[in-house]
Enzyme design. Sequence first.
Site, PDB file in Angstrom:
ATOM      1  N   GLY A   1       0.787  -1.226   0.000  1.00 11.77           N
ATOM      2  CA  GLY A   1       0.000   0.000   0.000  1.00 11.77           C
ATOM      3  C   GLY A   1       0.816   1.272   0.000  1.00 11.77           C
TER       4      GLY A   1
ATOM      5  N   GLY B   1       9.190  -1.636   2.108  1.00 12.63           N
ATOM      6  CA  GLY B   1       8.720  -1.721   3.482  1.00 12.63           C
ATOM      7  C   GLY B   1       9.373  -0.721   4.421  1.00 12.63           C
TER       8      GLY B   1
ATOM      9  N   GLU C   1      21.263   4.056  17.821  1.00 17.09           N
ATOM     10  CA  GLU C   1      21.677   4.525  16.495  1.00 17.09           C
ATOM     11  C   GLU C   1      21.199   5.955  16.252  1.00 17.09           C
ATOM     12  OE1 GLU C   1      21.999   0.338  13.954  1.00 17.09           O
ATOM     13  OE2 GLU C   1      20.431   1.785  13.451  1.00 17.09           O
TER      14      GLU C   1
ATOM     15  N   ASP D   1       8.881 -10.151  10.653  1.00 21.23           N
ATOM     16  CA  ASP D   1       8.589  -9.561  11.953  1.00 21.23           C
ATOM     17  C   ASP D   1       7.246 -10.002  12.522  1.00 21.23           C
ATOM     18  OD1 ASP D   1      10.950  -8.236  11.627  1.00 21.23           O
ATOM     19  OD2 ASP D   1      10.117  -6.212  11.707  1.00 21.23           O
TER      20      ASP D   1
ATOM     21  N   LEU E   1      14.582  -8.762  12.439  1.00 26.40           N
ATOM     22  CA  LEU E   1      15.721  -8.348  11.631  1.00 26.40           C
ATOM     23  C   LEU E   1      15.397  -8.557  10.153  1.00 26.40           C
ATOM     24  CD1 LEU E   1      18.534 -10.037  13.749  1.00 26.40           C
ATOM     25  CD2 LEU E   1      18.006  -7.585  13.657  1.00 26.40           C
TER      26      LEU E   1
ATOM     27  N   HIS F   1      47.124  -8.764   6.049  1.00 23.13           N
ATOM     28  CA  HIS F   1      47.619  -7.717   6.938  1.00 23.13           C
ATOM     29  C   HIS F   1      47.897  -6.463   6.118  1.00 23.13           C
ATOM     30  CE1 HIS F   1      49.868  -5.807  10.183  1.00 23.13           C
ATOM     31  NE2 HIS F   1      50.792  -5.504   9.290  1.00 23.13           N
TER      32      HIS F   1
END
Length: 463
Positions: free
Chosen positions: A33, A39, A184, A310, A317, A442
């Site tokens: 919608g 989302g 956050e 969810d 998540l 490294h």
Amino acid sequence: MSYDVIIIGAGPGGYVSAVRCAQLGLKTAIVEGRETLGGTCLNVGCIPSKALLHATHSLHEAQHSFGKMGLKGAAPEVDWDQMKSYKDDVIGQNTGGVEFLMKKNKIDWLKGWASIPAAGQVKVGDETYATKNIVIASGSVPSALPGVTVENDKGIVVDSTGALELPKIPNKMVVIGAGVIGLELGSVYARLGTEVTVVEYMDAVCPGMDKDVQRSFKKILEKQGLKFIMGAAVQGVEALKSKAKVTYQPKKGGDDEIIDADVVLVATGRKPYAEGLGLDALGVKLTERGQIATDAKWATNVPGIYAIGDVIEGPMLAHKAEDEGMAVADVIAGKHGHVNYGVIPGVVYTTPEVATVGATEEALKAEGRKVKIGKFSFMGNGRAKAVGQADGFVKLIADKETDRVLGAAIIGPAAGDMIHEICVAMEFGASAEDIALTCHAHPTYSEAVREAALACGDGPIHA
């Protein structure tokens, strides 16, 4: 028009499931919608918050680090409207990308809000579509807090959505909740010069996270200017014309205390959203916490109706929803769908980042498991010191007898990317020694993971 699958909700779970269904040869439609796909995550969640975190981290670097590196010049000024435009552009690129994926995979976008009149039917607007399977991926919404009314349009008492669109940068902000979202967004505004106070009911930030990380994380954020009031129960928020008053009860007892703020951010978690679908009339079973109950194949008790993301049990998540979206598509197509819930990483995108996977030391010991801990500080990592991000550590947890990796926690630079080395190791049942014997380039941050693995054995090299 009839379909093999109609998916309700175009967030990460829904759109990923739609793409996977289409790849498997199923005639697929997705219902959304909003004006754009993606989302909560892409529109008002994960993506816009990361854009603001990146922008404000760049500001912080310019203000506090550039001079040390010999980069001289006036500190940049903040154009808040332009920063929000940058954030909106990032949203547009991502939501547009999802729309492209729908077209590429020949997935129909049924624009509007869905209801399910009966199994095998989805109604959108005045049109009812027939389908063999329905996947509910309707996501979640911010949780309400008793005694607190959120009014995002007024910009005084807001939730995470409203915090992304404040008309101006506040002088004082109170964040209710020291979870991922609160920390956050609190970090974003602290970098912009806002005096941020976080009020949390529990005694630690990010409840449920590794205790070593909780302690270090809070100290680091305090150094960055965030203030914390822990063990405090918010009694109410009074919104005035241009500010708000937050009343809380200290855990230690005594009289209620009040904090003034220009903006109050309510960040007390999220709850499943299935409003308007008609689940009660269908007889779809819910859990005690209001989530849609599903079996091991994400099926509800009503044949042909599935649910993911969810709106069902598990961590809220985006990547968990994506995994379930692909898995349920496989199930519908007659294949085997699988999600390893023991290896789902979680990340907090502050600076430093925090990332975790698997079990915590505390949970394993509570189960009676014998474990060994390998820990390595980023102070011993050359790359981290070179970029001024030596705070934090890597903590690896392995079974004491088998050396198998059971979990990990990282607080430090690029933690959200480094955690995946450990995720892959856990998927393959690797030992800490397997990681320790793997050559790491490294200088990289990831060498700290190897050092933590070495610490599970004879000991790290650089500590």
